[in-house]
Design an enzyme around this catalytic site. Structure first.
Site, PDB file in Angstrom:
ATOM      1  N   HIS A  30      40.962  30.371  29.444  1.00 21.55           N
ATOM      2  CA  HIS A  30      39.245  30.121  28.479  1.00 21.55           C
ATOM      3  C   HIS A  30      38.806  31.527  27.483  1.00 21.55           C
ATOM      4  O   HIS A  30      37.342  31.471  27.089  1.00 21.55           O
ATOM      5  CB  HIS A  30      37.731  29.362  29.487  1.00 21.55           C
ATOM      6  N   ASP A  61      44.647  26.707  33.886  1.00 16.52           N
ATOM      7  CA  ASP A  61      43.629  28.402  32.634  1.00 16.52           C
ATOM      8  C   ASP A  61      44.512  29.938  33.014  1.00 16.52           C
ATOM      9  O   ASP A  61      43.858  30.893  32.333  1.00 16.52           O
ATOM     10  CB  ASP A  61      42.912  28.211  32.966  1.00 16.52           C
ATOM     11  N   SER A 132      37.566  38.058  34.087  1.00 17.06           N
ATOM     12  CA  SER A 132      37.705  37.523  33.964  1.00 17.06           C
ATOM     13  C   SER A 132      39.186  37.438  33.255  1.00 17.06           C
ATOM     14  O   SER A 132      39.107  37.952  31.792  1.00 17.06           O
ATOM     15  CB  SER A 132      37.514  35.851  33.498  1.00 17.06           C
TER      16      SER A 132
END
Length: 307
Positions: A30, A61, A132
Site C-alpha cells: 500500500h 501487503d 509502515s
C-alpha cells in the site's frame, strides 16, 4: 538503522528496508501502489527515484522495489518467521517523516492465522505513523516481519507480515517499470468529485519557534488523521472526513507550544477556508491541502534545506 529507508510519494509516506546491496528494498504494497513518482531517502538523506517494482503480493501487503544503488548499500538479513512464538521480544525501527530514527520494542502478542493463506504477527511494539513497511527484528537482529499499522474502530492494532512471505518474493522477481505498476494499481474510485488542489507552499520560516516535539505532534497527528479520513472520503462520506480533519487541526493547535505560531496560523487558515465552502468534499480537501502544505515544509526542514 542505515538499512532502513523512507519512501515518499505524492500524498504517500512509508518506510522500507534494504534486502540486497544493489538497491532492492522491501516495503508494504500500500505504500507504493498507484504512485507513479516515488523517492527513496537513504540514511545519508540522499534521494533516489524508484525505477521498478521487482515483485509484489497485494494480498499480504508486500512489495519489493529497486533504486539505482550509488554504492554497495547496507542490508538486513531475514530470519525464520515460522519460528516466532507469542511472548518473543520484537523491535521495530522506522523513519516517520524522516524526523529521526524511531525505535520501539515490545513482544509478539499473538500469531494470528487469518486464513490458510495469511498469518500475521500481532505485536505490542507501537508502529509510528509513516513507518509502515519498516522491519521488525527478533533478538538476534534478524528481520522476522514487515510492519503494518492498522486502525480498527478507534483502536491501533500493530501487525507484522511474516518475513517468510517476503522470502518467496525475493526468489521470483518479475520486474515492471514503476509507471506501469502505478497505472495498474491506481485506485479507480467512481462517483467522486473532481479535485482541484491548492496546497500552500510555506517558507521554512513558518516553523520558527517550533521544537522537534512540536514537529512530531504535527507529523503524527496529520498522518493519523489522513489514514482515517481518506478511506471515509473514498467511500463517499465527505462530511465525516472533513470533521476528522478539522478536529485533528484543533487538537494540534491545543498541543503545540506557544512559540510554534506559524503552523497554528496555517491550520486556522485551513479551517477558515473550509468553513467558507458549501461543498463537503471541497471542505475536506481544503483541510487536506493545509495538512499537505505543513507536511511538505516539515520534510524540507528535516532534510536540511537551507533557510
Amino acid at each position: 538503522m542505515p538499512a532502513v529507508v523512507t519512501i515518499r510519494g505524492d500524498g504517500s509516506l512509508g518506510a522500507g528496508f534494504l534486502v540486497r546491496e544493489d538497491g532492492w528494498i522491501a516495503t508494504n504494497f500500500h505504500v507504493v501502489a498507484g504512485m507513479p513518482d516515488l523517492k527513496v531517502v537513504l540514511s545519508d538523506q540522499s534521494e533516489h527515484p524508484v525505477l521498478e517494482v521487482l515483485a509484489f503480493d497485494e494480498a499480504r501487503d508486500l512489495a519489493i522495489v529497486r533504486i539505482h544503488a550509488p554504492r554497495r548499500l547496507p542490508l538486513l538479513s531475514l530470519g525464520n518467521s515460522g519460528a516466532v512464538r507469542p511472548g518473543d521480544p520484537v523491535v521495530a525501527i522506522g523513519h516517520p517523516l524522516g524526523l529521526a530514527d524511531t525505535v520501539s520494542n515490545g513482544l509478539v502478542s499473538a500469531v494470528r492465522v487469518v486464513d490458510p493463506e495469511l498469518t500475521l504477527l500481532q505485536i505490542s511494539a507501537p508502529i509510528a505513523p509513516g513507518s509502515s513497511g519498516g522491519p521488525l527484528f527478533n533478538e538476534h537482529g534478524e528481520v522476522i516481519g514487515v510492519a503494518a499499522a492498522v486502525s480498527t474502530q478507534g483502536q491501533n492494532l500493530n501487525f507484522g507480515v511474516p518475513a517468510d512471505y517476503l522470502k518467496r518474493l525475493l526468489v521470483r522477481p518479475d520486474p515492471v517499470p514503476l509507471s506501469t505498476f502505478a497505472a495498474e494499481t491506481a485506485d479507480e474510485e467512481e462517483g467522486l468529485p473532481a479535485v482541484k488542489r491548492a496546497v500552500p507552499h510555506h517558507a521554512l520560516a513558518i516553523l520558527r519557534g517550533c521544537t522537534e516535539g512540536d514537529l512530531l505532534v504535527l507529523a503524527r497527528t496529520m498522518d493519523g488523521a489522513i489514514q482515517v479520513g481518506s478511506p471515509l472520503y473514498n467511500q463517499g462520506d465527505f462530511a465525516s472526513c472533513y470533521h476528522i480533519y478539522a478536529g485533528a487541526s484543533l487538537d494540534m493547535e491545543r498541543r503545540l507550544g506557544s512559540t510554534c505560531r506559524g503552523p497554528k496560523n496555517a491550520l486556522a487558515e485551513g479551517r477558515r477556508k473550509a468553513a467558507g465552502l458549501d461543498d463537503e468534499a471541497a471542505q475536506a480537501w481544503a483541510m487536506r491541502d493545509a495538512f499537505d502544505g505543513l507536511l511538505e515544509v516539515i520534510l524540507r526542514k528535516v532534510h536540511g534545506e537551507a533557510q
